[in-house]
Design an enzyme around this catalytic site. Structure first.
Site, short mmCIF file in Angstrom:
data_model
loop_
_atom_site.label_atom_id
_atom_site.label_comp_id
_atom_site.label_asym_id
_atom_site.label_seq_id
_atom_site.Cartn_x
_atom_site.Cartn_y
_atom_site.Cartn_z
N THR A 142 0.78 -1.30 0.04
CA THR A 142 -0.10 0.09 -0.07
C THR A 142 0.87 1.29 0.13
OG1 THR A 142 -1.76 -1.40 1.27
CG2 THR A 142 -1.92 1.30 1.20
N ASN A 153 -5.99 -10.15 -6.92
CA ASN A 153 -6.12 -10.68 -5.67
C ASN A 153 -7.32 -11.40 -5.27
OD1 ASN A 153 -6.67 -7.73 -5.49
ND2 ASN A 153 -7.46 -8.25 -3.77
N GLN A 178 0.73 -10.10 -5.64
CA GLN A 178 0.09 -11.42 -5.53
C GLN A 178 0.87 -12.10 -6.56
OE1 GLN A 178 -2.29 -12.74 -4.04
NE2 GLN A 178 -3.10 -11.09 -2.99
N SER A 227 4.70 -6.94 -1.07
CA SER A 227 4.79 -7.22 0.36
C SER A 227 5.03 -8.31 0.85
CB SER A 227 3.01 -6.82 0.55
OG SER A 227 3.00 -6.15 1.85
N CYS A 270 -10.44 -7.08 2.36
CA CYS A 270 -10.39 -5.53 2.74
C CYS A 270 -11.70 -5.14 2.48
CB CYS A 270 -9.63 -4.77 1.72
SG CYS A 270 -8.00 -5.42 1.34
C1 LIG Z 1 -2.20 -7.53 -0.11
C2 LIG Z 1 -2.35 -6.64 -1.45
C3 LIG Z 1 -2.09 -5.22 -1.17
C4 LIG Z 1 -1.72 -4.18 0.05
O1 LIG Z 1 -0.73 -5.24 0.75
P1 LIG Z 1 -0.21 -4.19 2.04
O2 LIG Z 1 0.87 -5.14 2.71
O3 LIG Z 1 -1.43 -4.68 2.98
O4 LIG Z 1 0.05 -2.92 2.06
C5 LIG Z 1 -2.06 -4.40 -2.46
N1 LIG Z 1 -2.29 -4.97 -3.67
C6 LIG Z 1 -2.67 -6.26 -3.66
C7 LIG Z 1 -3.00 -6.86 -5.12
C8 LIG Z 1 -2.61 -7.20 -2.70
O5 LIG Z 1 -3.21 -8.38 -2.67
#
Ligand SMILES: *Cc1c(COP(=O)(O)O)cnc(C)c1O
Length: 390
Positions: free
Chosen positions: A82, A161, A189, A209, A334
């Site tokens: 994020t 995702n 992802q 991430s 989310c």
């Molecule tokens: C999980 C996710 C995010 C956010 O990741 P964070 O670690 O929570 O900031 C953004 N984009 C996608 C496609 C995700 O799966």
């Protein structure tokens, strides 16, 4: 050290690996010394506590870079995808302030991109949200036609995702390059799960991430191509960490864990890819024997370890509640707190009702065939029990 992953909860089968993954025990083990005896500040240059921390960060940066074929200097550590997306989007928009105010993205992006676009719209930017067809694909011709003289950024995710549908990064990159427009991809992802290499996927920027690839939460990275024809404007101030783009004392244990997790993925993703792809296909084939089942994105190139399934004639919230032994999600994690139909599935043409009767199943490194067999019988049982009169 004797640490076991989440199997310590034998009653609940974890099939939500797209929301987050458990920390690999080898990752935890690598992190622990950096909480205790190696607690130094990586910016302390006058003693060995600092040097040890700095060296560990350097090794981790190489491990992260290596997983995606990047150079260590192209990796900026952030608190997650994020933050990486925010730094990239605002950074480009500020840098290109005098060149234009138009951004192209897609309706099925993660909220990290969509909410950032909404904020930019409030600040006067124009955003084109590309539509997708019922298999989740964008139309590249429409992407090309959406580009104007005022376009400053194309932001399109690598893999979705909720459905796992892949965007054709190379084709998008070719269009972006032809028009000289920076291309950001949210690859959260994909990285660590499928082939993703910045030598082949010539994106300008990629966000990802650690906690989606068996590392800890609260750490991630932004990759920025070193020869990109732009410099991200700074959004945060407070020091020269991460070459000024992301100031603040580095989270050394998390960075070490992120590095270790990337190193493990580099060696193991293909094995997981093949094994989990086979298990996922088996799960889908079993469930597709029921005519009430529809797999979203089935005809698109997809991530191998996940599926998004809609159930006709079944109340989705009752379905999730009846699958007590399975940790799966309805829509994306989310938004599932608010019981809104998934914006991704609605964009693919599903009705609110069908979108609400959909679940996402995400397999991971520790998922076993036995667990998938239990999942199949639990879901089949639930379908029979909950089927509404046609
Ligand atoms: C999980 C996710 C995010 C956010 O990741 P964070 O670690 O929570 O900031 C953004 N984009 C996608 C496609 C995700 O799966």
């Amino acid at each position: 050290m004797d640490v076991e992953p989440y199997m310590l909860h034998p009653k609940k089968i974890y099939l939500d690996h797209n929301a987050t993954t458990p920390v690999d025990p080898r990752v935890l083990e690598a992190m622990l010394p950096y909480f205790t005896e190696k607690f130094g500040n990586a910016s302390s240059t006058s003693h060995s506590f600092g040097w040890d921390a700095e060296e560990a960060v350097g090794i981790a940066r190489e491990q992260v870079a290596q997983l995606i074929g990047a150079k260590p200097g192209e990796i900026y550590f952030t608190s997650g995808a994020t933050e990486a997306i925010n730094l990239a989007m605002f950074g480009i928009c500020d840098y290109k302030m005098n060149n234009g105010n138009h951004i192209i993205t897609c309706l099925t992006e993660h909220k990290a991109v969509l909410d950032t676009c909404r904020e930019l719209e409030m600040q006067g930017y124009e955003v084109t949200y590309l539509k997708v067809d019922n298999s989740g694909a964008i139309d590249l011709e429409i992407l090309r036609k959406s580009i104007t003289k005022r376009t400053v950024l194309i932001s399109l995710m690598a893999a979705n995702n909720e459905t796992g549908v892949l965007h054709p990064l190379n084709e998008i990159e070719a269009i972006a390059t032809a028009y000289g427009i920076p291309f950001l991809t949210d690859a959260t992802q994909s990285i660590g799960k499928i082939a993703f290499d910045v030598e082949n996927n010539l994106v300008d920027m990629a966000a990802f991430s650690a906690h989606k690839l068996y590392g800890p939460k609260g750490i991630g990275a932004l990759y920025v191509r070193s020869d990109a024809p732009f410099t991200l404007s700074r959004r945060l101030f407070g020091g020269s960490h991460e070459r000024g783009l992301r100031p603040g004392t580095l989270n050394v244990p998390a960075i070490v864990g992120f590095g270790k997790a990337c190193e493990l993925c580099a060696h193991e993703w293909e094995k997981d890819f093949n094994r989990l792809g086979t298990l996922r296909n088996y799960l889908e084939n079993e469930l597709r024997k029921s005519e009430d089942v529809q797999i979203n994105g089935y005809h698109s190139p997809r991530l191998p370890h996940m599926t998004n399934i809609s159930f006709n004639n079944i109340d989705g919230s009752r379905l999730i509640r009846s699958l007590k032994n399975l940790a799966v999600s309805q829509g994306s994690a989310c938004t599932s707190a608010t019981w809104q139909p998934s914006h991704v599935l609605k964009s693919m043409g599903l009705t609110d009702e069908l979108a609400l009767s959909s679940i996402r199943i995400g397999l991971g490194r520790y998922t076993t065939e036995e667990e998938i067999n239990i999942a199949i019988s639990s879901i089949k049982e639930a379908i029979e029990k909950l089927k509404l009169p046609a």
